[in-house]
Design an enzyme around this catalytic site. Structure first.
Site, PDB file in Angstrom:
ATOM      1  N   LYS A  33       0.824  -1.211   0.000  1.00 48.20           N
ATOM      2  CA  LYS A  33       0.000   0.000   0.000  1.00 48.20           C
ATOM      3  C   LYS A  33       0.859   1.262   0.000  1.00 48.20           C
ATOM      4  CE  LYS A  33      -2.152  -1.088   3.772  1.00 48.20           C
ATOM      5  NZ  LYS A  33      -1.533  -2.396   3.987  1.00 48.20           N
ATOM      6  N   ASP A 217      -2.162   7.660   3.814  1.00 48.74           N
ATOM      7  CA  ASP A 217      -1.736   6.307   4.205  1.00 48.74           C
ATOM      8  C   ASP A 217      -2.441   5.955   5.518  1.00 48.74           C
ATOM      9  OD1 ASP A 217      -0.435   3.913   4.128  1.00 48.74           O
ATOM     10  OD2 ASP A 217       1.590   4.716   4.360  1.00 48.74           O
ATOM     11  N   ARG A 613       5.086  -7.082  11.086  1.00 46.24           N
ATOM     12  CA  ARG A 613       6.239  -6.211  10.862  1.00 46.24           C
ATOM     13  C   ARG A 613       7.454  -7.022  10.429  1.00 46.24           C
ATOM     14  NH1 ARG A 613       3.915  -2.744   9.193  1.00 46.24           N
ATOM     15  NH2 ARG A 613       2.174  -4.133   9.512  1.00 46.24           N
TER      16      ARG A 613
END
Ligand code: ATP
Ligand code: MG
Length: 731
Positions: A33, A217, A613
């Site tokens: 993204k 974002d 992550r």
């Protein structure tokens, strides 16, 4: 150009090259993204569809904004100045600095961070003689911020009972106090900007004409006010007959599974509203994950599946399964930290870079033990957010002097340093001063002249100090101003004789460095055409920077460092190796979650963010006991560990002699209770001893014949007992 688009898969390419229209990209973690968003900016500019100053991009953290800027600089050969890239707070600050007059603020307006805000509220309650047990300051702060985040001023706030009506009154008083002192809190930055845009038509038209593309974002975490602000900037109108030629296209990317700010008023409903209000033809989905190895992704997918009401998507990867996820159980938080730091040292020996290792935790308080171990072994690290450089006592003191030079009416700054270092101005004198200020409706600084007696003389001396400093430093560069302040305020002398002073002196020196590099950066980014000059000069901008920027000063600037942060702060980032620490019930999921509707689901999304992550290696660690807020807590493993498929996990030695208990029984519905300290006994367990009676095991060491446990027998005292002889039985 083809280079720019070469590394995109088909749906990513489609998203990047959409014609100018509003769009929502809904996609899972690590599916690109942020890459799509950044590439779209580069594509729009390099195809000549828009100039840099027509772009506004919002991200969630300063770190993410910097990263985006760096990525763009790599993608685009041209100068990207003039682009507005930042956090909501950062952008609103920029806007208000440029238009402070229209916003009803002084050029020097100061930003209150949340600690400042709390102390401002406490001061308000004291001045008004309000019982702070009945109106706890922290709760009042939440009340005020929650209203602001919904765009509601005190004047419009609803009061459905007498208690609330009193709180609304206090909200109003707080607004007045802030206005008088020339300060704004974080929520105010946004609300002020919004209100100004709304009521000032020329200004609104200017910005609506300027920004052609607004890119957002982490859209899932916007709150109502942020969404309204975006709509206003984009020139959105619900009136279908008005086709606004001015106005921007909104390009939002987000992931409902990573919505982690509901507690701060984020509204997942914004995604649906965006679709509806902007009549988005379709939502683009990205499902290939490029970040993590298969095991990590499978764990994340399994975990998030437990949540209900998801918009639903499944991530897949072409990367192989990779290594299993390592799970480590320690006796104590200190042992946990030791394990983590030893593993880190091992990873570094294997050649991993420090930047690529992240240590995550749910609550800020957990960082101290980890920091301590890192420090002990000399591993450079950096803490993002939380324990910020600019939050440290000595820095806040120095900044308070600086703030007073910029704005004498700043009562928060005044109260902080009028008697620091001590100048014999007692609490009583300060109270008298506050009363006077209250009566004549002026700032403390201005009221000082009317204070009589000995106290009056001391305060007058303080005022003279500030005045002298102001006139002496008027033409000096900022770093020298700070140096002078540290010297002449007596701060340096104060910390010289303090026993913890060395550290603090180093931090003060670091503040001078911070000002130097701040000015340097400012020079590197001169104003672009179309930018409105920020009023207030370098001093005001530096102070704003200090309030907004999370300091990153443990490791030297530019030095590679292991990254420490809360899971919240890790959003959007990625690392080769990730440690998620403190996976214990009450800590993660956090105990507060139990009291809130959907609290557990939000915690699970947070865990999902943490897991996703990691690129290659993921560690999950927990401890049986932990010192928290000065007390030892006995902890059970996090229920989230139970939700991960057992075949993806590998339990690494938990420092226990009893390996049988350290292996997870595949059949058990739950994670086994904290495993044996020794001989089947666990930390936290009640045991009976023939002579000392019943006690609780608090720690253990050694194994086999060497094994000893420490038992708290209450009135009988704390005893270390050799297991071989003590004959303890469960009680
Ligand atoms: P998050 O939800 O965590 O914010 P994201 O969807 O924003 O994640 P990115 O950070 O943009 O994902 O991308 C994740 C990683 O995958 C990055 O390292 C990115 O460079 C890489 N990546 C994305 N798309 C591709 C691609 N088509 N080819 C190769 N690598 C890619
Ligand atoms: Mg991202």
């Amino acid at each position: 150009m083809s280079d720019l688009l070469a590394h995109l898969n088909p749906p990513q390419l489609a998203a990047v090259t959409l014609p100018p229209q509003h769009a929502l990209i809904l996609a899972g973690a690590g599916s690109g993204k942020t890459r799509v968003l950044t590439t779209r900016i580069a594509w729009l500019i390099s195809t000549g569809q828009v100039g840099p100053s027509g772009i506004l991009a919002v991200t969630f953290t300063n770190k993410a904004a910097k990263e985006m800027q760096a990525r763009l600089a790599a993608l685009l050969p041209i100068n990207t100045r003039g682009m507005w890239i930042g956090t909501f707070h950062g952008l609103c600050n920029r806007f208000l600095r440029a238009h402070h007059r229209e916003a009803g603020l002084s050029a020097q307006f100061q930003i209150l961070d949340s600690a400042d805000q709390l102390s401002a509220i406490k001061r308000l309650l004291k001045n008004l003689d309000i019982d702070d047990e009945k109106y706890p300051p922290r709760e009042l702060m939440h009340f005020i911020n929650a209203h602001k985040e919904q765009g509601i001023r005190a004047a419009q706030a609803e009061a459905y009972d007498s208690f609330t009506s009193r709180r609304v009154e206090l909200y109003r008083e707080y607004e007045r106090q802030c206005q008088r002192e020339g300060v704004v809190d974080f929520a105010e930055l946004l609300l002020r900007s919004y209100e100004l845009l709304q009521r000032n038509e020329p200004l609104r038209q200017h910005y609506q004409a300027r920004f052609r593309h607004i890119l957002v974002d982490e859209f899932q975490d916007t709150n109502r006010l942020q969404y309204a602000w975006l709509k206003l900037l984009a020139g959105h109108t619900t009136d279908r007959s008005v086709v606004s030629e001015a106005g921007a296209r909104i390009f939002a990317v987000g992931d409902d599974d990573q919505s982690i700010y509901a507690f701060r008023g984020a509204e997942i409903g914004n995604m649906r509203d965006l679709q509806r209000e902007f009549e988005l033809p379709n939502v683009i989905r990205l499902e290939q994950n490029y970040r993590s190895h298969g095991n990590i992704l499978d764990a994340a997918n399994a975990l998030i599946k437990q949540n209900r009401g998801r918009l639903g998507k499944n991530l897949w990867t072409e990367a192989g399964a990779g290594e299993p996820i390592r799970v480590f159980e320690a006796f104590t938080d200190i042992a946990e930290a030791r394990f983590v730091v030893e593993e880190i040292s091992e990873l570094l020996r294997e050649g991993m870079s420090r930047q690529q290792i992240a240590l995550l935790y749910r609550s800020n308080a957990q960082s101290r033990v980890l920091e301590h171990e890192l420090f002990r072994l000399g591993v450079p690290y950096r803490v993002h957010g939380g324990l910020r450089f600019f939050d440290r006592q000595e820095i806040k003191h120095a900044l308070a002097y600086l703030r007073l030079l910029a704005n004498p009416d700043d009562d928060t700054a005044f109260s902080r340093v009028v008697n620091f270092p001590t100048r014999g101005i007692g609490l009583r004198s300060i109270e008298a001063l506050q009363e006077t200020a209250q009566r004549v409706n002026s700032s403390l600084y201005n009221a000082a002249a009317s204070l009589a007696g000995k106290a009056g003389a001391s305060v007058a001396k303080f005022i003279r100090l500030i005045e002298t400093l102001r006139s002496e430093t008027r033409d000096l560069p900022l770093p020298e101003v700070i140096d002078r302040i540290i010297e002449e305020s007596g701060l340096r002398q104060h910390y010289l004789v303090d026993k913890e002073g060395q550290d603090r002196l180093e931090n003060l020196d670091e503040l001078i460095n911070a000002a130097t590099s701040f000015l340097q950066e400012d020079e590197d980014h001169p104003l672009a055409e179309g930018d409105i000059v920020s009023a207030g000069g370098p001093l005001a901008s530096f102070l704003a920077h200090a309030s907004l920027e999370a300091g990153e000063h443990q490791a030297g600037e530019g030095q590679e460092a292991v990254q420490l942060m809360t899971v919240h702060a890790a959003k959007g980032l990625e690392f080769d190796a990730v440690f998620i620490t403190g996976l214990e019930q009450g800590l993660f999921p956090h105990e507060n979650a139990a009291q809130e509707r959907d609290g557990l689901e939000e915690e699970r999304r947070l865990m999902y963010v943490a897991v996703t992550r990691a690129r290659q290696r993921l560690y999950l660690t927990h401890a049986q006991t932990r010192m928290l807020h000065g007390q030892t807590r006995y902890c059970l493993p996090s229920s989230f560990l139970d939700e991960l498929p057992v075949e993806l996990l590998r339990k690494v030695n938990g420092g226990t002699a009893n390996t049988a208990a350290a292996t997870r029984p595949a059949s058990a519905g739950g994670w086994q209770q904290a495993p044996a300290a020794n001989n089947g006994l666990r930390i936290g367990q009640n045991v009976r001893h023939a002579r000392f009676g019943v006690g609780v095991i608090v720690s253990s060491e050694g194994a086999g014949a060497e094994a000893r446990v420490q038992v708290n027998f209450g009135a009988g005292g704390m005893k270390w007992l050799a297991l071989e002889y003590a004959r303890l039985t469960p009680a």
